[in-house]
Each structure stands twice: as structure tokens, then as C-alpha cells.
Design a protein around this motif. Structure first.
Motif, PDB file in Angstrom:
ATOM      1  N   THR A 471     116.824 -42.223 -61.204  1.00  0.00           N
ATOM      2  CA  THR A 471     117.955 -43.142 -61.434  1.00  0.00           C
ATOM      3  C   THR A 471     117.575 -44.308 -62.340  1.00  0.00           C
ATOM      4  O   THR A 471     118.449 -44.940 -62.945  1.00  0.00           O
ATOM      5  CB  THR A 471     118.472 -43.712 -60.095  1.00  0.00           C
ATOM      6  N   GLY A 472     116.254 -44.580 -62.417  1.00  0.00           N
ATOM      7  CA  GLY A 472     115.804 -45.728 -63.200  1.00  0.00           C
ATOM      8  C   GLY A 472     116.051 -47.058 -62.506  1.00  0.00           C
ATOM      9  O   GLY A 472     115.880 -48.133 -63.094  1.00  0.00           O
ATOM     10  N   GLU A 473     116.423 -46.998 -61.236  1.00  0.00           N
ATOM     11  CA  GLU A 473     116.738 -48.209 -60.468  1.00  0.00           C
ATOM     12  C   GLU A 473     115.467 -49.021 -60.198  1.00  0.00           C
ATOM     13  O   GLU A 473     114.452 -48.487 -59.729  1.00  0.00           O
ATOM     14  CB  GLU A 473     117.398 -47.828 -59.151  1.00  0.00           C
ATOM     15  N   LYS A 474     115.544 -50.312 -60.508  1.00  0.00           N
ATOM     16  CA  LYS A 474     114.443 -51.237 -60.218  1.00  0.00           C
ATOM     17  C   LYS A 474     115.048 -52.496 -59.575  1.00  0.00           C
ATOM     18  O   LYS A 474     115.330 -53.488 -60.246  1.00  0.00           O
ATOM     19  CB  LYS A 474     113.694 -51.588 -61.502  1.00  0.00           C
ATOM     20  N   PRO A 475     115.255 -52.429 -58.260  1.00  0.00           N
ATOM     21  CA  PRO A 475     116.030 -53.492 -57.593  1.00  0.00           C
ATOM     22  C   PRO A 475     115.280 -54.802 -57.364  1.00  0.00           C
ATOM     23  O   PRO A 475     115.894 -55.811 -57.000  1.00  0.00           O
ATOM     24  CB  PRO A 475     116.421 -52.852 -56.262  1.00  0.00           C
ATOM     25  N   TYR A 476     113.953 -54.786 -57.525  1.00  0.00           N
ATOM     26  CA  TYR A 476     113.161 -55.975 -57.180  1.00  0.00           C
ATOM     27  C   TYR A 476     112.760 -56.730 -58.451  1.00  0.00           C
ATOM     28  O   TYR A 476     111.916 -56.265 -59.228  1.00  0.00           O
ATOM     29  CB  TYR A 476     111.933 -55.575 -56.364  1.00  0.00           C
ATOM     30  N   ARG A 487     109.588 -51.041 -56.144  1.00  0.00           N
ATOM     31  CA  ARG A 487     109.236 -51.240 -54.734  1.00  0.00           C
ATOM     32  C   ARG A 487     108.967 -52.710 -54.457  1.00  0.00           C
ATOM     33  O   ARG A 487     108.417 -53.435 -55.305  1.00  0.00           O
ATOM     34  CB  ARG A 487     107.999 -50.406 -54.373  1.00  0.00           C
ATOM     35  N   PHE A 488     109.293 -53.118 -53.239  1.00  0.00           N
ATOM     36  CA  PHE A 488     109.155 -54.512 -52.828  1.00  0.00           C
ATOM     37  C   PHE A 488     107.689 -54.953 -52.835  1.00  0.00           C
ATOM     38  O   PHE A 488     107.347 -56.042 -53.285  1.00  0.00           O
ATOM     39  CB  PHE A 488     109.778 -54.699 -51.444  1.00  0.00           C
ATOM     40  N   GLU A 489     106.807 -54.052 -52.323  1.00  0.00           N
ATOM     41  CA  GLU A 489     105.385 -54.426 -52.251  1.00  0.00           C
ATOM     42  C   GLU A 489     104.777 -54.549 -53.655  1.00  0.00           C
ATOM     43  O   GLU A 489     103.855 -55.340 -53.874  1.00  0.00           O
ATOM     44  CB  GLU A 489     104.583 -53.437 -51.383  1.00  0.00           C
ATOM     45  N   HIS A 490     105.301 -53.765 -54.620  1.00  0.00           N
ATOM     46  CA  HIS A 490     104.842 -53.910 -56.008  1.00  0.00           C
ATOM     47  C   HIS A 490     105.268 -55.271 -56.580  1.00  0.00           C
ATOM     48  O   HIS A 490     104.520 -55.885 -57.343  1.00  0.00           O
ATOM     49  CB  HIS A 490     105.415 -52.783 -56.871  1.00  0.00           C
ATOM     50  N   LEU A 491     106.465 -55.700 -56.213  1.00  0.00           N
ATOM     51  CA  LEU A 491     106.937 -57.017 -56.649  1.00  0.00           C
ATOM     52  C   LEU A 491     106.012 -58.120 -56.118  1.00  0.00           C
ATOM     53  O   LEU A 491     105.612 -59.028 -56.867  1.00  0.00           O
ATOM     54  CB  LEU A 491     108.370 -57.253 -56.167  1.00  0.00           C
ATOM     55  N   LYS A 492     105.681 -58.022 -54.830  1.00  0.00           N
ATOM     56  CA  LYS A 492     104.821 -59.038 -54.202  1.00  0.00           C
ATOM     57  C   LYS A 492     103.469 -59.109 -54.927  1.00  0.00           C
ATOM     58  O   LYS A 492     102.945 -60.189 -55.214  1.00  0.00           O
ATOM     59  CB  LYS A 492     104.596 -58.704 -52.719  1.00  0.00           C
ATOM     60  N   SER A 493     102.909 -57.914 -55.174  1.00  0.00           N
ATOM     61  CA  SER A 493     101.614 -57.844 -55.841  1.00  0.00           C
ATOM     62  C   SER A 493     101.708 -58.416 -57.256  1.00  0.00           C
ATOM     63  O   SER A 493     100.817 -59.162 -57.705  1.00  0.00           O
ATOM     64  CB  SER A 493     101.149 -56.384 -55.883  1.00  0.00           C
TER      65      SER A 493
END
Length: 528
Positions: A471-476, A487-493
Motif C-alpha cells: 500500500t505504501g502506507e507510512k503512518p508514523y 512502524r512505530f518502533e522504527h519511528l522511535k529509533s
């Protein structure tokens, strides 16, 4: 969930056995007004009066009687005269037989017994009404909807539901009712009168039917049995609602969202969802509620009153419905079966949520980003992503979580206890959830399949993450730059690159890292 108690039922039932209709003392007077020793003489006198056309007519309503004594008693309805007082409670009655019937309330005497089921009654008229329960004959058919009735009284009540005639009006609040009995019960809300006291605890009730149903919680009696699955219930309403589970019928529709319900009370509760009005304010935490029922449940969370206790393990609950659901863990009962696969569930809500995995239905939509979810909890947790709120705190490391279930899973990190042992490889787990996921790696069960490329996964959330590739979705979105991540954890990192935060420390050499995977790599290479 055995979900909200209504003391005053609506009258939409075809045969409202749940309505405890007992004749008023005045009605019983007319049904039982001939004393035994004078019965023959009075009957002869009545016939003689009719033959000679000596009818006694009421000057106020025109009703006629064969005897003047009957007319005199009837006139008391108009005058309100009640010359027969009870010496025990001071209540007064229009005639002697009414007082006689009332005294049985104090004495507990019920001299009229049903010869088919042994049930006792305090008047012959109530016994006669009850006997129709044992008869299959229903001679009164409604021409508008086809419902049939054994009792003329209930047939006439039913007809009022079509004509919407509610001619008994409360003087205090203006609410109207189909029967005088329902009005009388309603008025107890204003007076606070609770005549019916439980023999086992301190509770009291406005209706005798509510008392009987409550006392069955103490006695365990469940006299109403389902003929299809032999499940039993303490009140007729419970059985009636249960039968809808077998039939699948949901006769009560919401006119705002087309959702359907098995009872009018469930519909009524649901309608508060569409209303912005929330009149019930908690004085302790400021939370507001549209429903009095849920407000009272919420108050128990402050008082920590959990008065529904499991006999098997001692666990306690705020509501009887929650206890009932919990007990299915001990009994293994799973009433709700999936229409698409072999799975079954202890709760209807869990079944609905599960079936949406098959149908793809996501009826709960976020108003901020238009993302949709299959259950209300998913939407509620998602809203914390927008607000940044994490209301559940770990008391051991101050880490915060958006849900109590996430906090509960996290707490196992602080515990050395790992009770779940894999018999195939010897690996141990603190969490049953992760233990079951691990077992799938041995069985190679990957029951979550991507429809785009056919790749399969052991977990639904892994499939969901994978689908973002398609989908190409990148919500974070990063708070510091224009980068977005899947992914949320990728955003945090990633955000730690901006902040310089390195929360993962090597215990051997003191080096710090911004993500756990970097620490693990370091420990394998440098600090073996």
C-alpha cells in the motif's frame, strides 16, 4: 455480557409472562364478591332482578347492576371512599373482600394452589390466570400482527401497543403507561417506596417480580429452561433473549445506524451512543457518562467494590455479566461459533470482532486520519497515537502504554517467572501469548495470508505490517523532519538520531545505543 436490569418492562411481548399482573384489590372485589354461604341465593336474586328489569344504574357512568349492593360498591370507584382500613399498615379498601385479600400480604397466606405445578396464589382470579400457562389454547388473535394470546386481558393490552393508547399518566413527570399497574409501579420511583425486601440480603425492590428474580441469585434457582440446549435462566426475559441466539432474530432496530438488538433495553442503551448528552458526572475524577448504568459501574472502580465472586478461583468482578463470562474459562463453554472457520468464543463481541477478519469489515473510523478499525478498542487505542497520551504507567520503570493489556504484557519483563516451557526446544516464556506464537514456529502454522503476494505469517499484526509494502502506507511521521515510517518502533529509533538519546546500555563496557538491536549486535561481537 449479561448485561442492564430494567424494573419496568415494555409491553411489546406477544405473551408478556414477565409482567407480574396481579389484580388490584378493587378488581378482586368484583371477581370474588359472592361469599360461599350466600352464593346460590344471590345468584337467584340476581336472575330475578334481571327478569323483572330492576337494574340499578350508576348515575355517573351509566353502568348497570342487578343488585343495589353491587352498585353501592361500584360508586366508591367514583367517590374514592375506602371504608375498610388495614389495622397493620393503615391502607384502606373500597370493600371487605379487598381488605381480606390484602391481609394475605402480611400473613403470607396463599390458599389457592395450582394442581399442575404446585404454585400458590393469594386469590382465585390469579390462579385462574396462571392456569392458562399450562394450556396451549390461544383463542385471541391480533388481526394486525398475527400474535395470539391465551388471556383476553393480555390481548387487550397488546392491542394498545398498536393504537399507542397510554391513558394512565403520571402526575409527577407526565410519563404515560398502558396499564394502571405499570403507572403504580412507576410512581414508586418518585415516592422511593420499595415494598419488597430480600430474605437473604439488605436489598429491596419496587416490584415483587424483581424481588423473585433477585432472590434466585441467592438460591441458584433457574426455572426457565431452553428446550433447544437445556440452558436454564432465573427469569422469563433471560430465556426469551437467549432464544434469539438460536433463531438469530434481532427485532429491535436502531433508526440512526440500522444496528439490531435482541431486546428493547439493549437498543435503549445503544441510543445513548448517538446522543451528545452526558448528564452523569463522576465527582471523583470528572469523567462523564450518558448512561446511569455505566456511571454506577464506573463508581465501583473508585470504591473497589467487586461483589461478584467466582466460586472456583475466588476472582471477583464488578458486574454479574463479567463473572458469568469469566466462569466460561472454568467450564470451557464457547457458545459463539464462527461462520467462516472452526473457531469458537466465550463472548459474542469476540466472535463479531473475529468474523471481521474474514469479512474485512472495519466499521470504526478515525475522524482525524480516516483510518478504520474492526473493533472500538482498536479505534480507542489508535486515538492515543494522535493525542500522544499514554495513560497506563509501569510502576517499576516509568514506561508508559496506551492500553492496560500492553502494560500487563510489559510487566512480565520485570518478572523472573517464566512458567511457559516449550516441550520441543526447551525455550521458556513469561507470556502465554508469546509462548503460543513460538509454538507456531514449530508447527509452521502461518494462517495469516497476504492477498497481494501470497506470503503468510504467524501473526495478524505481522501481516498488517507487511501489507504496508504493497500500500505504501507510512503512518508514523517524524516530529523533527519530513521522514515517515511504516512502524512505530522504527519511528522511535529514527527520532533518537535527532535527540541523541541512547537508552540501551551495555552492562560490560558501558557503551550506549539508540536501539535494542544495535546493543545485541554489539554484545555478540565485542562483549561475548
Amino acid at each position: 455480557m449479561e448485561f442492564i436490569k430494567e424494573e419496568i418492562e415494555d409491553m411489546s411481548d406477544p405473551e408478556p409472562s414477565r409482567i407480574k399482573h396481579e389484580d388490584t384489590e378493587e378488581q378482586i372485589d368484583w371477581m370474588e364478591m359472592k361469599p360461599q354461604k350466600h352464593e346460590l341465593n344471590e345468584a337467584e336474586e340476581e336472575q330475578q332482578s334481571i327478569k323483572t328489569n330492576k337494574l340499578h344504574t350508576c348515575p355517573q357512568c351509566g353502568k348497570s347492576f342487578g343488585r343495589k349492593g353491587h352498585l353501592d360498591k361500584h360508586l366508591r370507584i367514583h367517590t374514592g371512599e375506602k371504608p375498610y382500613p388495614c389495622t397493620q399498615c393503615g391502607k384502606s379498601f373500597a370493600c371487605g373482600s379487598g381488605l381480606k385479600h390484602h391481609l394475605r400480604v402480611h400473613s403470607g397466606e396463599k390458599p389457592f394452589k395450582c394442581d399442575q405445578c404446585g404454585k400458590d396464589f393469594n386469590s382465585s382470579s390469579n390462579l385462574n390466570k396462571h392456569l392458562k400457562v399450562h394450556s396451549d389454547e390461544k383463542p385471541f388473535v391480533c388481526s394486525l400482527c398475527g400474535n395470539s394470546f391465551s388471556s383476553l386481558y393480555y390481548f387487550k393490552l397488546h392491542q394498545k401497543t398498536h393504537t399507542e393508547v397510554r391513558d394512565h399518566v403520571c402526575c409527577d413527570c407526565g410519563k404515560s403507561f398502558i396499564t394502571a399497574g405499570h403507572l403504580k409501579e412507576h410512581q414508586r420511583i418518585h415516592t422511593g417506596e420499595r415494598l419488597y425486601k430480600c430474605s437473604y440480603c439488605h436489598k429491596s425492590f419496587t416490584q415483587s417480580g424483581s424481588l423473585k428474580s433477585h432472590e434466585r441469585l441467592h438460591t441458584g434457582e433457574k426455572p426457565y429452561q431452553c428446550t433447544q440446549c437445556e440452558k436454564s435462566f432465573k427469569c422469563p426475559r433471560g430465556l426469551r433473549n437467549h432464544l434469539f441466539v438460536h433463531s438469530g432474530e434481532k427485532p429491535f432496530n436502531c433508526d440512526q445506524c440500522d444496528k439490531k438488538f435482541i431486546s428493547s433495553s439493549h437498543l435503549k442503551k445503544h441510543l445513548t451512543v448517538h446522543s451528545d448528552e452526558k448528564p452523569h458526572l463522576c465527582s471523583l475524577c470528572g469523567k462523564i457518562f450518558s448512561s446511569l448504568y455505566y456511571f454506577k459501574l464506573h463508581q465501583k472502580t473508585h470504591t473497589e467494590v467487586r461483589d461478584h465472586v467466582c466460586c472456583d478461583c475466588g476472582k471477583s468482578f464488578i458486574t454479574a455479566g463479567h463473572l458469568k463470562e469469566h466462569q466460561r474459562i472454568h467450564t470451557g463453554e464457547r457458545l459463539y461459533k464462527c461462520s467462516y472457520c472452526h473457531k469458537s468464543f466465550t463472548q459474542s463481541g469476540s466472535l463479531k470482532s473475529h468474523e471481521r477478519l474474514h469479512t474485512g469489515e472495519k466499521p470504526y473510523q478515525c475522524t482525524q486520519c480516516e483510518k478504520s478499525f474492526k473493533c472500538p478498542r482498536g479505534l480507542r487505542n489508535h486515538l492515543f497515537v494522535h493525542s500522544g497520551e499514554k495513560p497506563f504507567n509501569c510502576d517499576q520503570c516509568d514506561k508508559k502504554f496506551i492500553s492496560s493489556s500492553h502494560l500487563k504484557k510489559h510487566l512480565t519483563v520485570h518478572s523472573d517467572e517464566k512458567p511457559h516451557l516449550c516441550s520441543l526446544c526447551g525455550k521458556i516464556f513469561s507470556s502465554l501469548y508469546y509462548f503460543k506464537l513460538h509454538q507456531k514456529t514449530h508447527t509452521e502454522v502461518r494462517d495469516h495470508v497476504c492477498l497481494d503476494c501470497g506470503k503468510s505469517f504467524t501473526r495478524a499484526d505481522h501481516l498488517k505490517l507487511h501489507q504496508r509494502i504493497h500500500t505504501g502506507e507510512k503512518p508514523y511521521k517524524c516530529s523533527y523532519c519530513d521522514k515517515s515510517l511504516t512502524r512505530f518502533e522504527h519511528l522511535k529509533s529514527h527520532e533518537r538520531v535527532h535527540t541523541g538519546e541512547k537508552p540501551y546500555h551495555c552492562t560490560q563496557c558501558g557503551n550506549s545505543f539508540k536501539c535494542s538491536s544495535s546493543l545485541l549486535t554489539h554484545m555478540k561481537k565485542c562483549c561475548k
